[in-house]
Write a protein that holds these residues in place. Structure first.
Motif, short mmCIF file in Angstrom:
data_model
loop_
_atom_site.label_atom_id
_atom_site.label_comp_id
_atom_site.label_asym_id
_atom_site.label_seq_id
_atom_site.Cartn_x
_atom_site.Cartn_y
_atom_site.Cartn_z
N GLU A 43 0.68 -1.22 0.01
CA GLU A 43 -0.15 -0.09 0.05
C GLU A 43 0.92 1.32 0.28
O GLU A 43 0.31 2.27 -0.02
N VAL A 44 2.19 1.20 0.04
CA VAL A 44 3.16 2.36 0.30
C VAL A 44 3.80 2.66 -1.12
O VAL A 44 4.33 1.87 -1.73
N TYR A 45 3.60 3.80 -1.82
CA TYR A 45 4.27 4.35 -2.94
C TYR A 45 5.06 5.48 -2.89
O TYR A 45 4.87 6.25 -1.80
N SER A 46 6.01 5.72 -3.55
CA SER A 46 6.70 6.78 -3.55
C SER A 46 7.03 7.49 -4.80
O SER A 46 6.98 6.72 -5.82
N TYR A 47 6.96 8.74 -4.93
CA TYR A 47 7.15 9.68 -5.95
C TYR A 47 8.07 10.80 -5.96
O TYR A 47 7.81 11.56 -4.65
N SER A 48 8.93 11.13 -6.89
CA SER A 48 9.92 12.24 -6.85
C SER A 48 9.82 13.01 -7.81
O SER A 48 9.88 12.48 -9.23
N PHE A 49 9.79 14.37 -8.04
CA PHE A 49 9.95 15.13 -9.03
C PHE A 49 11.22 15.32 -9.81
O PHE A 49 11.67 15.72 -10.82
N VAL A 50 12.23 14.86 -8.94
CA VAL A 50 13.62 14.84 -9.12
C VAL A 50 13.78 14.07 -10.60
O VAL A 50 13.44 12.88 -10.81
N GLY A 51 14.57 14.84 -11.59
CA GLY A 51 15.02 14.22 -12.67
C GLY A 51 13.77 14.16 -13.84
O GLY A 51 13.77 13.48 -15.06
N LYS A 52 12.72 14.66 -13.57
CA LYS A 52 11.47 14.81 -14.38
C LYS A 52 11.35 16.01 -15.32
O LYS A 52 10.42 16.30 -15.74
N GLY A 53 12.68 16.82 -15.36
CA GLY A 53 12.64 18.15 -16.09
C GLY A 53 11.86 19.22 -15.45
O GLY A 53 11.82 19.25 -14.16
N ASP A 54 11.25 20.22 -16.15
CA ASP A 54 10.62 21.32 -15.77
C ASP A 54 9.36 21.27 -15.55
O ASP A 54 8.51 22.13 -15.31
N ILE A 55 8.46 19.78 -15.66
CA ILE A 55 7.10 19.84 -15.30
C ILE A 55 6.70 20.35 -13.91
O ILE A 55 7.76 20.37 -12.87
N SER A 56 5.55 20.87 -13.79
CA SER A 56 5.18 21.60 -12.68
C SER A 56 3.88 20.46 -12.04
O SER A 56 3.56 20.66 -10.83
N VAL A 57 3.48 19.36 -12.97
CA VAL A 57 2.35 18.66 -12.48
C VAL A 57 2.75 17.29 -13.25
O VAL A 57 3.28 17.25 -14.26
N ASP A 58 2.26 16.42 -12.25
CA ASP A 58 2.50 14.91 -12.90
C ASP A 58 1.36 14.13 -12.10
O ASP A 58 0.82 14.31 -11.21
N THR A 59 1.64 13.01 -12.71
CA THR A 59 0.38 11.69 -12.25
C THR A 59 0.86 10.50 -11.97
O THR A 59 1.69 9.86 -12.73
N VAL A 60 0.41 9.58 -11.02
CA VAL A 60 0.69 8.54 -10.49
C VAL A 60 -0.66 7.85 -10.83
O VAL A 60 -1.78 8.30 -10.21
N TRP A 61 -0.57 6.80 -11.32
CA TRP A 61 -1.93 5.93 -11.72
C TRP A 61 -1.85 4.78 -10.94
O TRP A 61 -0.92 3.90 -10.91
#
Length: 271
Positions: A43-61
């Protein structure tokens, strides 16, 4: 003959009892729950914006599936954030609870700051289970707030009853999503992870050497052969790095340059 008659009579009564009980079972029940991976803490997930460029919004499905009756029309899935808290009990010498303390989990995600709220208009089209669907994916839309640059925030959320679908098995209706814009421990990097204990320095070294982000998505694709390949590469490159550092009068690569106990190491064989 009498015994056979009695046995048949008993079986008939049992069947009648079953038939009478069946109408009480709600065959029209419709529910939904998450499809979770078979890992230690699914049930535990992690997300980091590091390395994702200049995006300001992202999605986890996240994948969900129906329980009970498969919908014959569009059914709304309802999510809600909840506050993670727990009671800690203090026991006396006699083994009886003497006191208790309510602890609230720190740094919980803020709706509208770290993610788009679940009741936002932009979410409505995504929180739908369509007729005949045996599974679908629903999103958490994350926002790259300044506060994530040095702190990880956790979003605790769950499936709850909507007007169309009931929440399924409680064990499969809760998710913890850690959101950051800095290197943070991936959920898949638990104590059984092949590379050993996590540290920021080790994580940065692995990214630099491999060109991979070493996030949950990437880690989940690794086979045992992949792991052994990367361990060979990391140990080889770490040896080279430490040799260069020695020539410069520097200590081996460490989390804390002044603490020999924090020297970076890798296993030689994947577990």
């Amino acid at each position: 003959m009498i015994r056979k008659f009695i046995f048949a009579l008993c079986m008939g009564l049992c069947c009648m009892a079953c038939e009478e009980a069946l109408p009480g079972y709600n065959t029209s029940w419709k529910g939904v729950q998450f499809v979770l991976p078979a890992v230690l803490h699914p049930e535990v997930y992690s997300y980091s914006f590091v390395g994702k460029g200049d995006i300001s919004v992202d999605t986890v499905w996240f994948t969900v599936r129906p329980q009970g009756m498969v919908p014959e029309e569009n059914c709304r899935i309802k999510l809600e954030q909840y506050e993670k808290r727990e009671w800690k009990y203090i026991y006396g010498n006699d083994g009886i609870i003497a006191d208790s303390v309510l602890t609230v989990y720190p740094r919980q995600a803020v709706p509208g700051v770290h993610y788009i709220p679940f009741d936002d208009e932009r979410m409505k089209e995504h929180l739908i289970l369509k007729p005949g669907e045996l599974s679908t994916q629903i999103p958490v839309i994350m926002l790259r707030d300044e506060s994530l640059r040095d702190t990880t925030y956790t979003l605790f959320f769950r499936i709850v009853d909507s007007e169309d679908l009931m929440a399924g098995d409680n064990e499969y209706c809760h998710i913890q999503l850690k959101i950051a814009d800095c290197l943070t421990t991936p959920a898949a990097w638990d104590r059984y992870f092949f590379a050993g204990a996590w540290s920021r320095t080790k994580h940065e070294f692995m990214i630099t050497i491999s060109g991979k982000e070493w996030d949950d998505e990437f880690i989940s694709t690794l086979s045992i052969d992949d792991k052994n390949y990367y361990l060979f590469i990391f140990n080889r490159e770490l040896k080279k790095e430490n040799a260069k550092r020695a020539e410069q009068g520097l200590p081996p690569l460490r989390d804390n340059p002044d603490d020999p106990a924090t020297e970076i190491t890798f296993p030689t064989i994947a577990r």
